[in-house]
Design a protein around this motif. Structure first.
Motif, PDB file in Angstrom:
ATOM      1  N   GLN A   1       0.845  -1.187   0.000  1.00  0.00           N
ATOM      2  CA  GLN A   1       0.000   0.000   0.000  1.00  0.00           C
ATOM      3  C   GLN A   1       0.880   1.237   0.000  1.00  0.00           C
ATOM      4  OE1 GLN A   1      -2.786   0.155   3.229  1.00  0.00           O
ATOM      5  NE2 GLN A   1      -3.735   2.035   2.523  1.00  0.00           N
ATOM      6  N   VAL A   2       0.546   2.201  -0.834  1.00  0.00           N
ATOM      7  CA  VAL A   2       1.343   3.411  -0.960  1.00  0.00           C
ATOM      8  C   VAL A   2       0.781   4.499  -0.053  1.00  0.00           C
ATOM      9  CG1 VAL A   2       2.014   5.258  -2.542  1.00  0.00           C
ATOM     10  CG2 VAL A   2       2.034   2.882  -3.312  1.00  0.00           C
ATOM     11  N   GLN A   3       1.675   5.209   0.606  1.00  0.00           N
ATOM     12  CA  GLN A   3       1.282   6.346   1.430  1.00  0.00           C
ATOM     13  C   GLN A   3       2.125   7.559   1.080  1.00  0.00           C
ATOM     14  OE1 GLN A   3       1.613   4.877   5.522  1.00  0.00           O
ATOM     15  NE2 GLN A   3      -0.605   4.986   5.667  1.00  0.00           N
ATOM     16  N   LEU A   4       1.502   8.735   1.130  1.00  0.00           N
ATOM     17  CA  LEU A   4       2.203  10.007   1.011  1.00  0.00           C
ATOM     18  C   LEU A   4       1.991  10.755   2.320  1.00  0.00           C
ATOM     19  CD1 LEU A   4       2.048   9.201  -2.026  1.00  0.00           C
ATOM     20  CD2 LEU A   4       1.739  11.613  -2.535  1.00  0.00           C
ATOM     21  N   VAL A   5       3.090  11.150   2.953  1.00  0.00           N
ATOM     22  CA  VAL A   5       3.004  11.815   4.239  1.00  0.00           C
ATOM     23  C   VAL A   5       3.709  13.161   4.148  1.00  0.00           C
ATOM     24  CG1 VAL A   5       3.557  11.708   6.684  1.00  0.00           C
ATOM     25  CG2 VAL A   5       2.929   9.612   5.454  1.00  0.00           C
ATOM     26  N   GLU A   6       2.930  14.220   4.415  1.00  0.00           N
ATOM     27  CA  GLU A   6       3.480  15.577   4.389  1.00  0.00           C
ATOM     28  C   GLU A   6       3.942  16.004   5.774  1.00  0.00           C
ATOM     29  OE1 GLU A   6      -0.258  15.979   1.578  1.00  0.00           O
ATOM     30  OE2 GLU A   6       0.187  15.090   3.541  1.00  0.00           O
ATOM     31  N   SER A   7       4.870  16.934   5.800  1.00  0.00           N
ATOM     32  CA  SER A   7       5.311  17.541   7.053  1.00  0.00           C
ATOM     33  C   SER A   7       5.827  18.938   6.757  1.00  0.00           C
ATOM     34  CB  SER A   7       6.395  16.695   7.720  1.00  0.00           C
ATOM     35  OG  SER A   7       7.528  16.594   6.881  1.00  0.00           O
TER      36      SER A   7
ATOM     37  N   ILE B   1       6.297   0.861  -4.106  1.00  0.00           N
ATOM     38  CA  ILE B   1       6.455   1.741  -5.263  1.00  0.00           C
ATOM     39  C   ILE B   1       7.462   1.162  -6.233  1.00  0.00           C
ATOM     40  CG2 ILE B   1       7.198   4.036  -6.014  1.00  0.00           C
ATOM     41  CD1 ILE B   1       6.293   5.034  -3.226  1.00  0.00           C
ATOM     42  N   PHE B   2       7.066   1.093  -7.510  1.00  0.00           N
ATOM     43  CA  PHE B   2       8.000   0.670  -8.544  1.00  0.00           C
ATOM     44  C   PHE B   2       8.690   1.876  -9.160  1.00  0.00           C
ATOM     45  CE2 PHE B   2       9.904  -2.032 -11.569  1.00  0.00           C
ATOM     46  CZ  PHE B   2       9.796  -1.446 -12.815  1.00  0.00           C
ATOM     47  N   LYS B   3       7.903   2.857  -9.560  1.00  0.00           N
ATOM     48  CA  LYS B   3       8.479   4.062 -10.171  1.00  0.00           C
ATOM     49  C   LYS B   3       7.567   5.249  -9.926  1.00  0.00           C
ATOM     50  CE  LYS B   3      10.036   5.969 -14.625  1.00  0.00           C
ATOM     51  NZ  LYS B   3      11.398   6.323 -14.184  1.00  0.00           N
ATOM     52  N   VAL B   4       8.166   6.388  -9.558  1.00  0.00           N
ATOM     53  CA  VAL B   4       7.411   7.626  -9.368  1.00  0.00           C
ATOM     54  C   VAL B   4       7.610   8.536 -10.571  1.00  0.00           C
ATOM     55  CG1 VAL B   4       7.018   9.639  -7.908  1.00  0.00           C
ATOM     56  CG2 VAL B   4       7.663   7.467  -6.867  1.00  0.00           C
ATOM     57  N   TYR B   5       6.552   9.022 -11.122  1.00  0.00           N
ATOM     58  CA  TYR B   5       6.607   9.952 -12.256  1.00  0.00           C
ATOM     59  C   TYR B   5       6.475  11.373 -11.743  1.00  0.00           C
ATOM     60  CZ  TYR B   5       6.150   5.676 -14.917  1.00  0.00           C
ATOM     61  OH  TYR B   5       6.362   4.420 -15.433  1.00  0.00           O
ATOM     62  N   ASP B   6       5.374  12.039 -12.002  1.00  0.00           N
ATOM     63  CA  ASP B   6       5.206  13.416 -11.563  1.00  0.00           C
ATOM     64  C   ASP B   6       4.898  13.492 -10.069  1.00  0.00           C
ATOM     65  OD1 ASP B   6       3.366  14.422 -14.568  1.00  0.00           O
ATOM     66  OD2 ASP B   6       5.479  13.909 -14.229  1.00  0.00           O
ATOM     67  N   MET B   7       5.380  14.555  -9.433  1.00  0.00           N
ATOM     68  CA  MET B   7       5.025  14.843  -8.043  1.00  0.00           C
ATOM     69  C   MET B   7       4.656  16.321  -7.970  1.00  0.00           C
ATOM     70  SD  MET B   7       7.903  12.709  -5.871  1.00  0.00           S
ATOM     71  CE  MET B   7       6.852  12.418  -4.438  1.00  0.00           C
ATOM     72  N   GLY B   8       3.825  16.644  -6.998  1.00  0.00           N
ATOM     73  CA  GLY B   8       3.418  18.045  -6.941  1.00  0.00           C
ATOM     74  C   GLY B   8       2.756  18.416  -5.636  1.00  0.00           C
ATOM     75  N   TRP B   9       2.406  19.683  -5.564  1.00  0.00           N
ATOM     76  CA  TRP B   9       1.708  20.247  -4.402  1.00  0.00           C
ATOM     77  C   TRP B   9       0.482  21.019  -4.880  1.00  0.00           C
ATOM     78  CZ3 TRP B   9       3.192  19.260   0.547  1.00  0.00           C
ATOM     79  CH2 TRP B   9       4.473  18.739   0.737  1.00  0.00           C
TER      80      TRP B   9
ATOM     81  N   THR C   1       3.756   4.009 -10.364  1.00  0.00           N
ATOM     82  CA  THR C   1       3.365   2.621 -10.577  1.00  0.00           C
ATOM     83  C   THR C   1       3.809   1.805  -9.373  1.00  0.00           C
ATOM     84  OG1 THR C   1       5.412   2.267 -11.830  1.00  0.00           O
ATOM     85  CG2 THR C   1       3.399   2.678 -13.099  1.00  0.00           C
ATOM     86  N   GLU C   2       3.022   0.785  -9.068  1.00  0.00           N
ATOM     87  CA  GLU C   2       3.304  -0.092  -7.938  1.00  0.00           C
ATOM     88  C   GLU C   2       3.729  -1.462  -8.430  1.00  0.00           C
ATOM     89  OE1 GLU C   2       0.403   0.077  -4.497  1.00  0.00           O
ATOM     90  OE2 GLU C   2      -0.813   0.999  -6.058  1.00  0.00           O
ATOM     91  N   TYR C   3       4.451  -2.183  -7.582  1.00  0.00           N
ATOM     92  CA  TYR C   3       4.757  -3.573  -7.864  1.00  0.00           C
ATOM     93  C   TYR C   3       3.461  -4.385  -7.887  1.00  0.00           C
ATOM     94  CZ  TYR C   3       9.716  -2.731  -7.113  1.00  0.00           C
ATOM     95  OH  TYR C   3      11.003  -2.279  -7.215  1.00  0.00           O
ATOM     96  N   ASN C   4       3.335  -5.244  -8.876  1.00  0.00           N
ATOM     97  CA  ASN C   4       2.203  -6.173  -8.987  1.00  0.00           C
ATOM     98  C   ASN C   4       0.863  -5.483  -9.192  1.00  0.00           C
ATOM     99  OD1 ASN C   4       3.927  -8.454  -8.517  1.00  0.00           O
ATOM    100  ND2 ASN C   4       3.863  -7.959  -6.335  1.00  0.00           N
ATOM    101  N   VAL C   5       0.887  -4.244  -9.621  1.00  0.00           N
ATOM    102  CA  VAL C   5      -0.346  -3.528  -9.932  1.00  0.00           C
ATOM    103  C   VAL C   5      -0.215  -2.959 -11.344  1.00  0.00           C
ATOM    104  CG1 VAL C   5      -1.858  -1.616  -9.353  1.00  0.00           C
ATOM    105  CG2 VAL C   5      -0.765  -2.931  -7.528  1.00  0.00           C
ATOM    106  N   VAL C   6      -1.198  -3.244 -12.180  1.00  0.00           N
ATOM    107  CA  VAL C   6      -1.160  -2.774 -13.561  1.00  0.00           C
ATOM    108  C   VAL C   6      -1.658  -1.341 -13.633  1.00  0.00           C
ATOM    109  CG1 VAL C   6      -2.060  -3.126 -15.894  1.00  0.00           C
ATOM    110  CG2 VAL C   6      -1.482  -5.097 -14.455  1.00  0.00           C
ATOM    111  N   GLY C   7      -0.928  -0.528 -14.378  1.00  0.00           N
ATOM    112  CA  GLY C   7      -1.382   0.831 -14.623  1.00  0.00           C
ATOM    113  C   GLY C   7      -0.797   1.849 -13.684  1.00  0.00           C
ATOM    114  N   ILE C   8      -0.906   3.107 -14.105  1.00  0.00           N
ATOM    115  CA  ILE C   8      -0.396   4.216 -13.317  1.00  0.00           C
ATOM    116  C   ILE C   8      -1.436   4.631 -12.275  1.00  0.00           C
ATOM    117  CG2 ILE C   8       0.273   6.652 -13.436  1.00  0.00           C
ATOM    118  CD1 ILE C   8       1.468   6.067 -16.183  1.00  0.00           C
TER     119      ILE C   8
END
Length: 121
Positions: free
Chosen positions: A1-7, A28-36, A100-107
């Motif tokens: 499960q992916v989590q994003l934690v801000e501080s 996480i397999f690969k991170v593309y765009d990130m933003g705020w 993209t995540e491991y073992n999950v198809v699609g972005i």
């Protein structure tokens, strides 16, 4: 499960600075765009800044010249340096990531839980 934690949110006086951080973790397999993005009471959520995997950046006109977005690809982290803060910058700030995540198809597209930034004297 992916989590994003801000501080890094908090209370700052007008003209002051804050640095927000956001860490993405999980399968996480690969991170593309990130933003705020940010949302203040009674307003729609708006994009503040974004950075691609190759480092290209885009900013809202209201923060150009004051905010700087950066990322650490090795750590899957994104940062927002906010200078010359104004009362109108007061909002809940959310980070987001396209990945993209491991073992999950699609972005997949994920949001953090948000961190409050208050600019007031």
């Amino acid at each position: 499960q992916v989590q994003l934690v801000e501080s890094g949110g908090g209370l700052v006086q007008p003209g002051g600075s804050l640095r927000l951080s956001c860490a993405a973790s999980g399968s996480i397999f690969k991170v593309y765009d990130m933003g705020w993005s940010r949302q203040s009471p009674g307003k729609q959520r708006e994009l503040v800044a974004e950075v691609t995997g190759r480092g290209s950046t885009n900013y809202a006109d209201s923060v150009k010249g004051r905010f700087t977005i950066s990322r650490d690809n090795a750590k899957n982290e994104v940062y927002l340096q906010m200078n010359s803060l104004k009362p109108e910058d007061t909002a809940v700030y959310y980070c987001n990531a396209t990945l993209t995540e491991y073992n999950v198809v699609g972005i997949q597209y994920f949001w953090g839980q948000g961190t409050q930034v208050t600019v007031s004297s």
